[in-house]
Design an enzyme around this catalytic site. Structure first.
Site, PDB file in Angstrom:
ATOM      1  N   THR A  26     -16.204  -4.556  60.972  1.00 25.78           N
ATOM      2  CA  THR A  26     -16.652  -5.942  61.127  1.00 25.78           C
ATOM      3  C   THR A  26     -17.066  -6.171  62.574  1.00 25.78           C
ATOM      4  O   THR A  26     -16.301  -5.866  63.492  1.00 25.78           O
ATOM      5  CB  THR A  26     -15.492  -6.889  60.751  1.00 25.78           C
ATOM      6  OG1 THR A  26     -15.227  -6.710  59.364  1.00 25.78           O
ATOM      7  CG2 THR A  26     -15.832  -8.331  61.029  1.00 25.78           C
ATOM      8  N   HIS A 181     -13.467  -3.240  48.585  1.00 30.48           N
ATOM      9  CA  HIS A 181     -12.495  -3.326  49.696  1.00 30.48           C
ATOM     10  C   HIS A 181     -11.191  -3.893  49.133  1.00 30.48           C
ATOM     11  O   HIS A 181     -11.068  -5.094  48.917  1.00 30.48           O
ATOM     12  CB  HIS A 181     -13.068  -4.250  50.770  1.00 30.48           C
ATOM     13  CG  HIS A 181     -12.296  -4.297  52.061  1.00 30.48           C
ATOM     14  ND1 HIS A 181     -11.075  -3.702  52.235  1.00 30.48           N
ATOM     15  CD2 HIS A 181     -12.605  -4.866  53.252  1.00 30.48           C
ATOM     16  CE1 HIS A 181     -10.659  -3.914  53.492  1.00 30.48           C
ATOM     17  NE2 HIS A 181     -11.561  -4.623  54.125  1.00 30.48           N
ATOM     18  N   ASN A 184      -6.201  -3.502  53.708  1.00 27.65           N
ATOM     19  CA  ASN A 184      -6.042  -4.244  54.969  1.00 27.65           C
ATOM     20  C   ASN A 184      -5.597  -5.695  54.840  1.00 27.65           C
ATOM     21  O   ASN A 184      -5.926  -6.541  55.682  1.00 27.65           O
ATOM     22  CB  ASN A 184      -7.332  -4.156  55.802  1.00 27.65           C
ATOM     23  CG  ASN A 184      -7.618  -2.724  56.245  1.00 27.65           C
ATOM     24  OD1 ASN A 184      -6.785  -1.842  56.028  1.00 27.65           O
ATOM     25  ND2 ASN A 184      -8.764  -2.480  56.836  1.00 27.65           N
ATOM     26  N   TYR A 186      -6.367  -8.047  52.691  1.00 32.48           N
ATOM     27  CA  TYR A 186      -7.290  -9.069  52.176  1.00 32.48           C
ATOM     28  C   TYR A 186      -6.992  -9.339  50.691  1.00 32.48           C
ATOM     29  O   TYR A 186      -6.000  -8.854  50.164  1.00 32.48           O
ATOM     30  CB  TYR A 186      -8.742  -8.637  52.454  1.00 32.48           C
ATOM     31  CG  TYR A 186      -8.966  -8.555  53.951  1.00 32.48           C
ATOM     32  CD1 TYR A 186      -8.913  -9.716  54.736  1.00 32.48           C
ATOM     33  CD2 TYR A 186      -9.134  -7.345  54.607  1.00 32.48           C
ATOM     34  CE1 TYR A 186      -9.054  -9.658  56.122  1.00 32.48           C
ATOM     35  CE2 TYR A 186      -9.271  -7.284  55.996  1.00 32.48           C
ATOM     36  CZ  TYR A 186      -9.227  -8.445  56.737  1.00 32.48           C
ATOM     37  OH  TYR A 186      -9.343  -8.397  58.108  1.00 32.48           O
ATOM     38  N   ASN A 239       1.062  -2.896  56.966  1.00 30.88           N
ATOM     39  CA  ASN A 239       2.151  -3.861  57.185  1.00 30.88           C
ATOM     40  C   ASN A 239       1.853  -4.902  58.258  1.00 30.88           C
ATOM     41  O   ASN A 239       2.752  -5.354  58.944  1.00 30.88           O
ATOM     42  CB  ASN A 239       3.443  -3.118  57.543  1.00 30.88           C
ATOM     43  CG  ASN A 239       3.314  -2.375  58.862  1.00 30.88           C
ATOM     44  OD1 ASN A 239       2.202  -2.161  59.337  1.00 30.88           O
ATOM     45  ND2 ASN A 239       4.422  -1.994  59.451  1.00 30.88           N
TER      46      ASN A 239
HETATM   47  C1  LIG Z   1     -13.618  -3.814  65.312  1.00 32.38           C
HETATM   48  C2  LIG Z   1     -13.045  -3.325  64.017  1.00 32.38           C
HETATM   49  C3  LIG Z   1     -13.504  -3.852  62.811  1.00 32.38           C
HETATM   50  C4  LIG Z   1     -13.015  -3.365  61.594  1.00 32.38           C
HETATM   51  N1  LIG Z   1     -13.538  -3.865  60.427  1.00 32.38           N
HETATM   52  C5  LIG Z   1     -13.162  -3.325  59.238  1.00 32.38           C
HETATM   53  C6  LIG Z   1     -13.805  -3.734  58.040  1.00 32.38           C
HETATM   54  O1  LIG Z   1     -14.745  -4.539  58.046  1.00 32.38           O
HETATM   55  N2  LIG Z   1     -13.377  -3.177  56.883  1.00 32.38           N
HETATM   56  C7  LIG Z   1     -12.349  -2.264  56.838  1.00 32.38           C
HETATM   57  O2  LIG Z   1     -11.991  -1.796  55.758  1.00 32.38           O
HETATM   58  N3  LIG Z   1     -11.742  -1.842  57.974  1.00 32.38           N
HETATM   59  C8  LIG Z   1     -12.142  -2.332  59.164  1.00 32.38           C
HETATM   60  N4  LIG Z   1     -11.579  -1.852  60.320  1.00 32.38           N
HETATM   61  C9  LIG Z   1     -10.680  -0.689  60.261  1.00 32.38           C
HETATM   62  C10 LIG Z   1     -11.482   0.612  60.469  1.00 32.38           C
HETATM   63  O3  LIG Z   1     -12.331   0.858  59.362  1.00 32.38           O
HETATM   64  C11 LIG Z   1     -10.572   1.833  60.689  1.00 32.38           C
HETATM   65  O4  LIG Z   1      -9.746   2.014  59.557  1.00 32.38           O
HETATM   66  C12 LIG Z   1      -9.724   1.675  61.939  1.00 32.38           C
HETATM   67  O5  LIG Z   1     -10.537   1.268  63.030  1.00 32.38           O
HETATM   68  C13 LIG Z   1      -8.997   2.958  62.327  1.00 32.38           C
HETATM   69  O6  LIG Z   1      -9.937   3.963  62.672  1.00 32.38           O
HETATM   70  P1  LIG Z   1     -10.186   4.387  64.214  1.00 32.38           P
HETATM   71  O7  LIG Z   1      -8.837   4.721  64.782  1.00 32.38           O
HETATM   72  O8  LIG Z   1     -11.089   5.592  64.105  1.00 32.38           O
HETATM   73  O9  LIG Z   1     -10.819   3.236  64.924  1.00 32.38           O
HETATM   74  C14 LIG Z   1     -12.019  -2.354  61.561  1.00 32.38           C
HETATM   75  C15 LIG Z   1     -11.539  -1.844  62.777  1.00 32.38           C
HETATM   76  C16 LIG Z   1     -12.040  -2.306  63.984  1.00 32.38           C
HETATM   77  C17 LIG Z   1     -11.540  -1.698  65.274  1.00 32.38           C
END
Ligand SMILES: Cc1cc2nc3c(=O)[nH]c(=O)nc-3n(C[C@H](O)[C@H](O)[C@H](O)COP(=O)(O)O)c2cc1C
Length: 365
Positions: A26, A181, A184, A186, A239
């Site tokens: 996002t 989705h 997380n 939602y 969590n």
């Molecule tokens: C800025 C940001 C926005 C995110 N938006 C979403 C999202 O729209 N949908 C989702 O399922 N997860 C979202 N996440 C979670 C990521 O998909 C991912 O699971 C999480 O960042 C861990 O991966 P990383 O350690 O490689 O960043 C978001 C994470 C971040 C940091």
């Protein structure tokens, strides 16, 4: 070194160039309240088209399903047309893209609700400590989410219809995959978790009842999307945002089995460790592997080295990178060259415009 991470992978009937997936992220870069994807969004995603698969930012199926100002929608003709331009730009660069469809449920605010009413959820239980993002005096601002009201069974049916409609729009926009989705904290995980779902009808109580909406939504999406093009994201043991499920493993394995029976293309698992949750064990991941025979994508604090090890172990087929992809549009090339990597700037994760969005440098440019 030859990395398996960089080798092709067939997902459903679609061949991905590599196993480096861009996680759903996002970024809040569409304009309120129409939330139509723009040329800037197309540029951002096209910059990252060398990923084996790009999963779109979570995209709401209705205004009521929104909790972050500027997040994209896919329930109007204009939004569908906006997404088509994004997908065309990614395809023009040889990339593949999945549309992540969401409804935030109680993670919302009266700002987004018709007539300024309360957001909706399985039960009228607030997400303690959770924040939404609204526009105040022209600026994005994080504010506490509002206490939700309980959905009626009729309203639940309407949400299922909205998922079906948005999935059909995603197919028309040209997405290679459509993703439910269900992670997380939602709406769909609010139905799954024991502490957020206190319903006494067929959507609450037993594990099967709490999983019902996730599967009804999937079945509705299957009416309009080929199973070879469908994926789901779940987040076992998640969590935060007030989620405290007493049966996370049982729920994950039950859902994985139901997804397997439906023959969907992929299961994406968001690991909770990046937000302070536990590390998922290899024992748990092995059970998921034994239950679901499609493609398995994991995400959560992966370095390229850790991703390679996960794929070599056989527990994962592909790894999704979130923050590394925000900061490194050419992440695949950087992995190939063993770095270096740009560092993501948290301050611009959820702001407006190109800064911190399309201005991260490529290698050798
Ligand atoms: C800025 C940001 C926005 C995110 N938006 C979403 C999202 O729209 N949908 C989702 O399922 N997860 C979202 N996440 C979670 C990521 O998909 C991912 O699971 C999480 O960042 C861990 O991966 P990383 O350690 O490689 O960043 C978001 C994470 C971040 C940091």
């Amino acid at each position: 070194m030859d990395l398996k991470l960089l080798t092709p992978l067939k997902v459903g009937e679609t061949k991905l160039a590599n196993r480096v997936v861009m996680a759903p992220l996002t970024r809040c870069r569409t304009a309120e309240p129409d939330n139509v994807p723009t040329e800037l969004n197309a540029e951002y995603y096209a910059q990252r088209a060398t990923a084996g698969l790009i999963i779109s930012e979570a995209t709401q199926i209705s205004r009521s399903g929104q909790g972050y100002a500027g997040s994209a929608g896919i329930y109007t003709d204009a939004q569908e047309a906006g997404w088509k331009k994004v997908v065309d730009a990614v395809h023009a660069k040889g990339g593949k893209m999945s549309a992540q469809l969401w409804h935030v449920g109680r993670m919302s605010h009266s700002y987004f609700q018709p007539d300024g009413k309360a957001p909706v959820a399985p039960s009228a239980i607030a997400a303690e400590g959770a924040k939404c993002n609204i526009i105040v005096d022209g600026q994005h601002k994080f504010v506490p989410c509002d206490t939700p009201r309980e959905l009626s069974v009729g309203e639940i049916g309407q949400i299922v219809d909205q998922y079906r409609n948005s999935a059909a729009r995603a197919v028309r926009a040209g997405f290679d995959f459509v993703e439910e989705h269900a992670a997380n904290g939602y709406l769909l995980q609010q139905f799954q978790a024991t502490n957020t779902n206190k319903r006494t009808d067929r959507y609450g109580g037993s594990l099967v009842n709490r999983a019902r909406l996730t599967l009804e939504v999937l079945d509705a999406m299957l009416e309009v999307v080929d199973r070879e093009k469908l994926g789901v994201r779940i987040s076992p043991y998640f969590n935060i945002n007030g989620i405290a499920d007493a049966e996370p493993e049982q729920m994950a394995l039950y859902l994985a089995d139901e997804f397997h029976k439906r023959g969907i293309a992929y299961l994406s698992i968001a690991e909770p460790s990046w937000v302070g949750g536990i590390e998922l064990t290899d024992t748990f991941k092995r059970k998921i592997r034994e239950t679901f025979s499609g493609t398995l994508i994991y995400a959560g604090e992966y370095t390229p080295e850790k991703a390679e090890a996960a794929i070599q172990s056989g527990l994962a087929d592909a790894i999704a990178f979130g923050r590394l992809f925000i900061a490194n549009p050419d992440l695949v090339e950087r992995i190939r060259q063993n770095g270096p990597y740009n560092v993501p700037d948290r301050a611009t994760f959820y702001t407006e415009g190109s800064r911190g969005y399309t201005d991260y440098p490529f290698l050798n440019v």
